[in-house]
Design an enzyme around this catalytic site. Structure first.
Site, mmCIF file in Angstrom:
data_model
loop_
_atom_site.group_PDB
_atom_site.id
_atom_site.type_symbol
_atom_site.label_atom_id
_atom_site.label_comp_id
_atom_site.label_asym_id
_atom_site.label_seq_id
_atom_site.Cartn_x
_atom_site.Cartn_y
_atom_site.Cartn_z
ATOM 1 N N ASN A 1 46.518 36.159 55.761
ATOM 2 C CA ASN A 1 45.906 35.949 54.447
ATOM 3 C C ASN A 1 47.002 36.116 53.400
ATOM 4 O O ASN A 1 47.382 37.244 53.072
ATOM 5 C CB ASN A 1 44.779 36.956 54.230
ATOM 6 C CG ASN A 1 44.042 36.757 52.908
ATOM 7 O OD1 ASN A 1 44.476 35.996 52.058
ATOM 8 N ND2 ASN A 1 42.933 37.451 52.738
ATOM 9 N N ARG B 1 44.232 31.856 56.485
ATOM 10 C CA ARG B 1 43.152 31.723 55.511
ATOM 11 C C ARG B 1 43.676 30.914 54.330
ATOM 12 O O ARG B 1 44.704 31.230 53.739
ATOM 13 C CB ARG B 1 42.713 33.102 55.022
ATOM 14 C CG ARG B 1 41.617 33.051 53.971
ATOM 15 C CD ARG B 1 41.940 33.938 52.796
ATOM 16 N NE ARG B 1 40.884 33.925 51.796
ATOM 17 C CZ ARG B 1 40.962 34.562 50.637
ATOM 18 N NH1 ARG B 1 42.041 35.256 50.326
ATOM 19 N NH2 ARG B 1 39.978 34.496 49.772
ATOM 20 N N HIS C 1 34.732 32.710 49.682
ATOM 21 C CA HIS C 1 34.285 33.734 50.646
ATOM 22 C C HIS C 1 33.488 33.135 51.809
ATOM 23 O O HIS C 1 32.728 33.824 52.473
ATOM 24 C CB HIS C 1 33.421 34.811 49.965
ATOM 25 C CG HIS C 1 34.108 35.585 48.907
ATOM 26 N ND1 HIS C 1 33.486 35.933 47.717
ATOM 27 C CD2 HIS C 1 35.363 36.080 48.828
ATOM 28 C CE1 HIS C 1 34.323 36.610 46.956
ATOM 29 N NE2 HIS C 1 35.475 36.716 47.609
ATOM 30 N N HIS D 1 28.349 39.185 49.352
ATOM 31 C CA HIS D 1 29.726 39.640 49.552
ATOM 32 C C HIS D 1 30.174 40.291 48.242
ATOM 33 O O HIS D 1 30.525 39.600 47.279
ATOM 34 C CB HIS D 1 30.629 38.456 49.913
ATOM 35 C CG HIS D 1 32.069 38.812 50.102
ATOM 36 N ND1 HIS D 1 32.673 38.857 51.348
ATOM 37 C CD2 HIS D 1 33.035 39.144 49.208
ATOM 38 C CE1 HIS D 1 33.940 39.209 51.202
ATOM 39 N NE2 HIS D 1 34.187 39.374 49.913
ATOM 40 N N GLY E 1 32.703 42.703 46.508
ATOM 41 C CA GLY E 1 33.945 43.456 46.449
ATOM 42 C C GLY E 1 34.532 43.295 45.067
ATOM 43 O O GLY E 1 33.808 43.036 44.102
ATOM 44 N N ASN E 2 35.850 43.431 44.941
ATOM 45 C CA ASN E 2 36.468 43.178 43.641
ATOM 46 C C ASN E 2 36.217 41.740 43.218
ATOM 47 O O ASN E 2 36.010 41.435 42.054
ATOM 48 C CB ASN E 2 37.967 43.461 43.705
ATOM 49 C CG ASN E 2 38.599 43.498 42.333
ATOM 50 O OD1 ASN E 2 38.105 44.178 41.440
ATOM 51 N ND2 ASN E 2 39.677 42.765 42.150
ATOM 52 N N ARG F 1 36.796 39.866 36.869
ATOM 53 C CA ARG F 1 36.418 38.491 36.553
ATOM 54 C C ARG F 1 35.088 38.439 35.808
ATOM 55 O O ARG F 1 34.178 39.212 36.087
ATOM 56 C CB ARG F 1 36.349 37.656 37.829
ATOM 57 C CG ARG F 1 37.703 37.234 38.326
ATOM 58 C CD ARG F 1 37.610 36.519 39.654
ATOM 59 N NE ARG F 1 38.128 37.346 40.732
ATOM 60 C CZ ARG F 1 38.076 37.013 42.023
ATOM 61 N NH1 ARG F 1 37.510 35.875 42.389
ATOM 62 N NH2 ARG F 1 38.567 37.811 42.937
ATOM 63 N N ASP G 1 37.647 49.294 39.529
ATOM 64 C CA ASP G 1 37.204 49.891 40.791
ATOM 65 C C ASP G 1 35.810 50.489 40.616
ATOM 66 O O ASP G 1 35.594 51.343 39.756
ATOM 67 C CB ASP G 1 38.190 50.975 41.232
ATOM 68 C CG ASP G 1 37.947 51.453 42.658
ATOM 69 O OD1 ASP G 1 36.812 51.893 42.947
ATOM 70 O OD2 ASP G 1 38.884 51.403 43.464
ATOM 71 N N MET G 2 34.879 50.042 41.438
ATOM 72 C CA MET G 2 33.490 50.487 41.342
ATOM 73 C C MET G 2 33.378 52.006 41.404
ATOM 74 O O MET G 2 32.586 52.619 40.682
ATOM 75 C CB MET G 2 32.686 49.845 42.488
ATOM 76 C CG MET G 2 31.210 50.139 42.452
ATOM 77 S SD MET G 2 30.406 49.249 41.093
ATOM 78 C CE MET G 2 28.696 49.372 41.586
ATOM 79 N N GLY H 1 33.678 45.383 50.251
ATOM 80 C CA GLY H 1 33.970 46.743 49.827
ATOM 81 C C GLY H 1 32.841 47.491 49.162
ATOM 82 O O GLY H 1 32.519 48.625 49.528
ATOM 83 N N ILE H 2 32.195 46.867 48.175
ATOM 84 C CA ILE H 2 31.080 47.514 47.479
ATOM 85 C C ILE H 2 29.802 47.392 48.287
ATOM 86 O O ILE H 2 29.065 48.357 48.466
ATOM 87 C CB ILE H 2 30.899 46.905 46.074
ATOM 88 C CG1 ILE H 2 32.139 47.140 45.207
ATOM 89 C CG2 ILE H 2 29.662 47.488 45.394
ATOM 90 C CD1 ILE H 2 32.123 46.385 43.890
ATOM 91 N N GLU I 1 36.560 38.947 58.418
ATOM 92 C CA GLU I 1 37.057 37.580 58.287
ATOM 93 C C GLU I 1 38.180 37.292 59.277
ATOM 94 O O GLU I 1 38.337 36.161 59.742
ATOM 95 C CB GLU I 1 37.531 37.343 56.855
ATOM 96 C CG GLU I 1 36.398 37.360 55.837
ATOM 97 C CD GLU I 1 36.882 37.523 54.410
ATOM 98 O OE1 GLU I 1 36.876 36.520 53.695
ATOM 99 O OE2 GLU I 1 37.252 38.652 54.030
#
Length: 402
Positions: free
Chosen positions: A8, A94, A183, A211, A213-214, A244, A287-288, A335-336, A387
């Site tokens: 990746n 990827r 994704h 999905h 994540g960040n 974003r 970051d959450m 991630g989240i 992935e």
């Protein structure tokens, strides 16, 4: 037994896993960061001959992706992770943007690489770097099967009513302006895994995959196909993300530029990509975990950022329930999605009207698990995405077709 590498590559990074196939055993993984910058870092995690977990790390200037690949392969030999390059029989890359050209993963040849380069306008931070890395691996491992696995492929099954924008049709005809999503490898992987968990053919299920994540996106999967997804022409659209903006009225762009004295659209796009989302609203972090901590400490903007993040997830799930005329399974991943029980609990509350129920004890997990109650009308599942395994599987499938 053979080893497959899942690669990746980003504009200044390169992540990898080495997976023994067909056992799907991860023998090593790591990343190269800050490529082309000072103090680049190479990190490799692996298990040694005694079964002990090890981590190798060096910090030095790595000028470009070619040097990064060369250094990585050399260290894999030095550390005994591989004894020779011939052990690596396949490499799956990827690739973010496949446009309308690549509807599935494909073996790499010169024309494929040129196509990836030409699609760079759709993913300028990724496709050019990915093309460079593919060429370097071809040079270093000429015996290995090279495959390109596209983020967008899974979403090429969308119908025109879902992928077209309401703009003059010639912009689509002339410039291919449409929704592509992203994704896709993750959404496809967790959707198929969800079908296995509930014990039903994926063709019989309506699934919504989240999905989170960040970067974050939600996809409606019906009969195993993507029918709609939240990301758009680029990965900027859809949900509120780490940095974003997600969905925004296009008229706000010239308005902000005029008020702030911003002269270039490139600067505006950078703001929407790197300074918005959770970071822009909270003023705390992208970051959450940091935003949640600040919210718990009474930071009102951090709480607002969380509220907006959850709100957008709820709206998209609601849309896709309507698009598919129902839903059987809702999946949380990335991630989240995988690690935040609060995200799963809070967003699912809004679907209590249709019989969705979260089991508090089951939901207290970061592992693969059904987190809904037995009498919930929709099965809610937490599934860690993988992935890299999906990429490795595609490499093996294509290798067998050669």
């Amino acid at each position: 037994m053979s080893k497959t590498m899942a690669i990746n590559a980003g504009s200044s990074s390169l992540k990898f896993q080495i997976i023994e196939m067909p056992e799907e055993t991860v023998v090593s993984k790591g990343l190269v960061e800050r490529i082309g910058l000072s103090d680049s870092k190479l990190e490799i995690k692996y298990t040694d001959a005694n079964g002990e977990d090890q981590k190798f790390q060096i910090v030095e200037d790595i000028a470009d992706h070619a040097r990064a690949v060369d250094l990585l392969l050399t260290k894999l030999l030095d550390l005994g992770i591989i004894t020779n390059f011939e052990e690596i029989t396949g490499v799956g890359h990827r690739v973010v943007a496949g446009g309308e050209l690549f509807k599935e993963s494909t073996l790499v040849d010169e024309q494929v690489i040129k196509n990836i380069e030409e699609l760079g306008d759709f993913a300028p931070l990724h496709n050019p770097a990915e093309a460079v890395v593919i060429r370097v691996f071809q040079e270093k491992l000429p015996h290995a099967t090279m495959a390109a696995v596209f983020d967008t492929s899974f979403h090429t099954s969308m119908s025109a009513e879902n992928y077209l924008y309401s703009i003059p049709y010639e912009y689509y005809e002339n410039y291919s302006v449409r929704k592509y999503g992203a994704h896709g490898t993750s959404h496809q992987f967790v959707a198929h895994r969800a079908a296995e968990i509930v014990g039903k053919p994926i063709e019989d299920l309506k699934i919504i995959t989240c999905h989170l994540g960040n970067g974050a996106s939600i996809t409606a999967v019906e009969k195993g196909k993507s029918v709609d997804t939240s990301m758009g022409f680029t990965p900027l659209a859809g949900l509120t993300m780490g940095t974003r903006v997600g969905d925004i009225d296009a008229s706000a762009i010239p308005f902000i530029m005029q008020k702030e004295g911003i002269e270039s659209i490139e600067e505006m796009v950078t703001i929407f990509n790197k300074k918005s989302g959770l970071l822009g609203i909270s003023g705390v972090s992208s970051d959450m975990r940091d935003v949640e901590e600040a919210a718990e400490a009474g930071n009102e903007r951090a709480q607002l950022a969380l509220d907006i993040f959850f709100n957008r997830i709820i709206k998209y799930i609601g849309q896709y329930v309507a698009v598919m005329n129902g839903v059987d399974v809702i999946v949380f991943t990335a991630g989240i999605g995988e690690n935040s029980k609060e995200t799963r609990e809070i967003t699912m509350r809004n679907f209590g009207y249709m019989g969705v129920k979260i089991d508090e004890e089951r939901n207290n997990t970061r592992q693969e698990a059904i987190v809904s109650t037995d009498d919930s009308t929709v099965t809610v599942i937490n599934i860690p995405t993988n992935e890299e395994i999906a990429i490795a599987r595609d490499v093996e499938r294509l290798k067998n077709q050669k």
